[in-house]
Design a protein around this motif. Structure first.
Motif, PDB file in Angstrom:
ATOM      1  N   GLN A 250       0.829  -1.205   0.000  1.00 63.11           N
ATOM      2  CA  GLN A 250       0.000   0.000   0.000  1.00 63.11           C
ATOM      3  C   GLN A 250       0.865   1.257   0.000  1.00 63.11           C
ATOM      4  O   GLN A 250       0.549   2.237  -0.679  1.00 63.11           O
ATOM      5  N   VAL A 251       1.945   1.238   0.766  1.00 61.21           N
ATOM      6  CA  VAL A 251       2.842   2.385   0.826  1.00 61.21           C
ATOM      7  C   VAL A 251       3.441   2.673  -0.544  1.00 61.21           C
ATOM      8  O   VAL A 251       3.468   3.821  -1.013  1.00 61.21           O
ATOM      9  N   GLN A 252       3.928   1.637  -1.198  1.00 52.28           N
ATOM     10  CA  GLN A 252       4.555   1.827  -2.505  1.00 52.28           C
ATOM     11  C   GLN A 252       3.566   2.375  -3.522  1.00 52.28           C
ATOM     12  O   GLN A 252       3.894   3.273  -4.317  1.00 52.28           O
ATOM     13  N   GLU A 253       2.352   1.851  -3.515  1.00 51.87           N
ATOM     14  CA  GLU A 253       1.336   2.307  -4.458  1.00 51.87           C
ATOM     15  C   GLU A 253       0.989   3.780  -4.218  1.00 51.87           C
ATOM     16  O   GLU A 253       0.849   4.568  -5.167  1.00 51.87           O
ATOM     17  N   LEU A 254       0.859   4.167  -2.950  1.00 51.41           N
ATOM     18  CA  LEU A 254       0.528   5.550  -2.630  1.00 51.41           C
ATOM     19  C   LEU A 254       1.666   6.499  -3.001  1.00 51.41           C
ATOM     20  O   LEU A 254       1.435   7.545  -3.638  1.00 51.41           O
ATOM     21  N   VAL A 255       2.883   6.164  -2.605  1.00 55.45           N
ATOM     22  CA  VAL A 255       4.017   7.047  -2.873  1.00 55.45           C
ATOM     23  C   VAL A 255       4.213   7.220  -4.378  1.00 55.45           C
ATOM     24  O   VAL A 255       4.526   8.328  -4.861  1.00 55.45           O
ATOM     25  N   THR A 256       4.028   6.158  -5.147  1.00 54.31           N
ATOM     26  CA  THR A 256       4.138   6.262  -6.599  1.00 54.31           C
ATOM     27  C   THR A 256       3.113   7.241  -7.160  1.00 54.31           C
ATOM     28  O   THR A 256       3.421   8.074  -8.026  1.00 54.31           O
ATOM     29  N   ALA A 257       1.886   7.158  -6.661  1.00 49.64           N
ATOM     30  CA  ALA A 257       0.841   8.077  -7.125  1.00 49.64           C
ATOM     31  C   ALA A 257       1.145   9.518  -6.721  1.00 49.64           C
ATOM     32  O   ALA A 257       0.902  10.456  -7.497  1.00 49.64           O
ATOM     33  N   LEU A 258       1.666   9.716  -5.526  1.00 49.33           N
ATOM     34  CA  LEU A 258       1.997  11.066  -5.073  1.00 49.33           C
ATOM     35  C   LEU A 258       3.110  11.678  -5.927  1.00 49.33           C
ATOM     36  O   LEU A 258       3.066  12.860  -6.277  1.00 49.33           O
ATOM     37  N   ARG A 259       4.103  10.880  -6.274  1.00 53.49           N
ATOM     38  CA  ARG A 259       5.226  11.390  -7.069  1.00 53.49           C
ATOM     39  C   ARG A 259       4.802  11.768  -8.487  1.00 53.49           C
ATOM     40  O   ARG A 259       5.423  12.627  -9.115  1.00 53.49           O
ATOM     41  N   ARG A 260       3.758  11.150  -8.966  1.00 56.06           N
ATOM     42  CA  ARG A 260       3.284  11.447 -10.308  1.00 56.06           C
ATOM     43  C   ARG A 260       2.407  12.690 -10.357  1.00 56.06           C
ATOM     44  O   ARG A 260       2.111  13.199 -11.428  1.00 56.06           O
ATOM     45  N   HIS A 261       1.972  13.166  -9.192  1.00 59.44           N
ATOM     46  CA  HIS A 261       1.058  14.306  -9.151  1.00 59.44           C
ATOM     47  C   HIS A 261       1.859  15.588  -8.916  1.00 59.44           C
ATOM     48  O   HIS A 261       2.676  15.649  -7.988  1.00 59.44           O
ATOM     49  N   PRO A 262       1.626  16.633  -9.701  1.00 59.38           N
ATOM     50  CA  PRO A 262       2.450  17.838  -9.590  1.00 59.38           C
ATOM     51  C   PRO A 262       2.225  18.651  -8.321  1.00 59.38           C
ATOM     52  O   PRO A 262       3.045  19.513  -7.990  1.00 59.38           O
ATOM     53  N   ALA A 263       1.133  18.390  -7.576  1.00 58.02           N
ATOM     54  CA  ALA A 263       0.832  19.200  -6.398  1.00 58.02           C
ATOM     55  C   ALA A 263       1.422  18.629  -5.109  1.00 58.02           C
ATOM     56  O   ALA A 263       1.194  19.193  -4.040  1.00 58.02           O
ATOM     57  N   TRP A 264       2.190  17.526  -5.211  1.00 54.46           N
ATOM     58  CA  TRP A 264       2.735  16.901  -4.002  1.00 54.46           C
ATOM     59  C   TRP A 264       4.261  16.848  -4.052  1.00 54.46           C
ATOM     60  O   TRP A 264       4.848  16.574  -5.093  1.00 54.46           O
ATOM     61  N   ASP A 265       4.863  17.100  -2.885  1.00 50.13           N
ATOM     62  CA  ASP A 265       6.313  16.958  -2.759  1.00 50.13           C
ATOM     63  C   ASP A 265       6.629  16.738  -1.291  1.00 50.13           C
ATOM     64  O   ASP A 265       5.733  16.670  -0.455  1.00 50.13           O
ATOM     65  N   LEU A 266       7.925  16.638  -0.985  1.00 55.83           N
ATOM     66  CA  LEU A 266       8.392  16.386   0.386  1.00 55.83           C
ATOM     67  C   LEU A 266       7.707  15.148   0.966  1.00 55.83           C
ATOM     68  O   LEU A 266       7.173  15.153   2.074  1.00 55.83           O
TER      69      LEU A 266
END
Length: 397
Positions: A283-299
């Motif tokens: 679940q962590v890997q799937e979420l982090v991958t999605a966050l990295r692909r979205h331009p509004a998320w960082d850190l």
């Protein structure tokens, strides 16, 4: 009373405490137990229990300011003597905890035997000791949030106190904060968030299962004495979207939070925090991958917390034999202003290069460790590791 002198008794106390921490004692706190009264019960001025409508303040309690009827205004810490209608925790010499609401004519049955009448507890300062009918001693206090969370009725696995503290801190929540949570469950996280933002803040809870929302409302009302007016519960699925805007934090305890990456970005103010609690690495890997692909998320950060108690006596100081290890992962991300297309492309390329370089470094380290293990120990007099030395340690011809 709760101290030990080492040896078997100390281990018994530790094991009982750890067992209580991991499971939560529920013998005295369940929906069928008449000794744990309905959550709408609130004391009036003469100490008799009256029924208040959910969400209505119950007025000053007999303990003065800070008594349960005034708790939401005297937030966060109730003060004064223990009063009829208040929830208290009885703690015995083996650190066994039992929660009960003080009521006229009721008694507490101690785990080791003997009883304590509620009338003998009402009016005592918090932290007093009482004696059971068989001569045992008990401490009587108002329950901490940790004690309440571990003992309250539940139909789901709750987030443990060791994670709750980090959820509040890493979400950057304080008085006046506005936060949305999804996946209310039994209400453990809700309680922590409500105390963090206080009456000046706002907590909005999404829960798609009505029975869970109902139990969470009951647990919150039992703890605060009435439903906090700064809390709003909605029966809805967070995967279908988030209506709120300009939030300070979004806290998710749902199986697939990657569905909420876009809606959470729209709901949060710039600089706001998304925090997700997840039990598995997939679940962590799937979420982090999605966050990295979205331009509004960082850190984006992922942490795991391990809690290890220590055994401390005059004779020794050592770690306890048991600890609270993995319960879940905390993934956090900050809402940022999306970069321009050119900057985003450059950042994505640099991130891919960094990930590849990191993976290669990890692979080289693993290869080096494996080679060193095959070569065996190295004596400085023999030169390089394993060079000219047979597995048995004798020089090669």
């Amino acid at each position: 009373m709760t101290g030990d002198t080492g040896g078997g008794e100390g281990d018994t106390v530790t094991e009982r405490r750890d067992e209580w921490y991991e499971r939560g004692e529920q013998n005295e706190v369940n929906e069928q137990d008449p000794r744990f009264d309905t959550p709408t019960s609130a004391p009036d001025r003469d100490g008799r229990g009256t029924l208040a409508e959910p969400g209505e303040p119950a007025g000053d309690g007999p303990g003065g300011p800070g008594a349960p009827g005034d708790r939401h205004r005297a937030w966060p810490v109730p003060r004064g003597p223990l009063a009829m209608g208040e929830l208290v925790v009885f703690v015995d010499a083996k650190l066994r905890r039992r929660l009960q609401r003080l009521r006229p004519g009721r008694v507490f049955q101690a785990p080791a035997g003997g009883i304590v009448r509620h009338e003998s507890v009402a009016g005592l300062p918090e932290g007093s000791s009482v004696t059971t009918s068989t001569g045992g001693r008990l401490w009587v206090l108002r329950p901490t949030l940790e004690e309440y969370v571990l003992a309250m009725p539940r139909r789901t696995q709750v987030i443990y106190p060791k994670d709750l503290g980090q959820i509040v801190v890493r979400s950057n929540l304080g008085p006046g904060g506005r936060v949305l949570e999804a996946g209310v469950g039994s209400g453990a996280t809700t309680l922590a968030l409500l105390r963090a933002v206080g009456p000046a803040g706002r907590v909005i809870s999404y829960e798609r299962r009505p029975e869970f929302a109902r139990l969470a409302r009951e647990n919150v009302e039992r703890f605060f004495g009435s439903l906090p007016p700064w809390w709003q519960v909605e029966i809805r699925d967070v995967y279908q979207g988030i209506d709120e805007r300009d939030l300070d934090a979004v806290v998710l305890d749902v199986p697939e939070p990657f569905h909420c990456v876009d809606s959470a970005a729209r709901a949060l103010r710039p600089g706001g925090v998304l925090l997700c609690w997840l039990p598995t690495t997939n679940q962590v890997q799937e979420l982090v991958t999605a966050l990295r692909r979205h331009p509004a998320w960082d850190l984006i950060e992922t942490v795991e917390l391990l809690l290890r108690p220590w055994h401390v006596t005059a004779a020794s100081v050592r770690p306890e034999h048991r600890m609270v290890a993995h319960t879940g992962f905390l993934v956090t991300a900050r809402r940022v202003v999306p970069a321009s297309p050119g900057e985003a492309a450059r950042d994505a390329g640099a991130e891919r290069e960094a990930d590849v370089g990191e993976d290669e470094a990890v692979g080289e380290d693993a290869t080096g460790d494996l080679q060193a293990e095959r070569d065996g120990p190295c004596d400085p007099a023999d030169g390089a590791a394993g060079e000219g030395v047979l597995p048995g340690g004798s020089p090669a011809d």
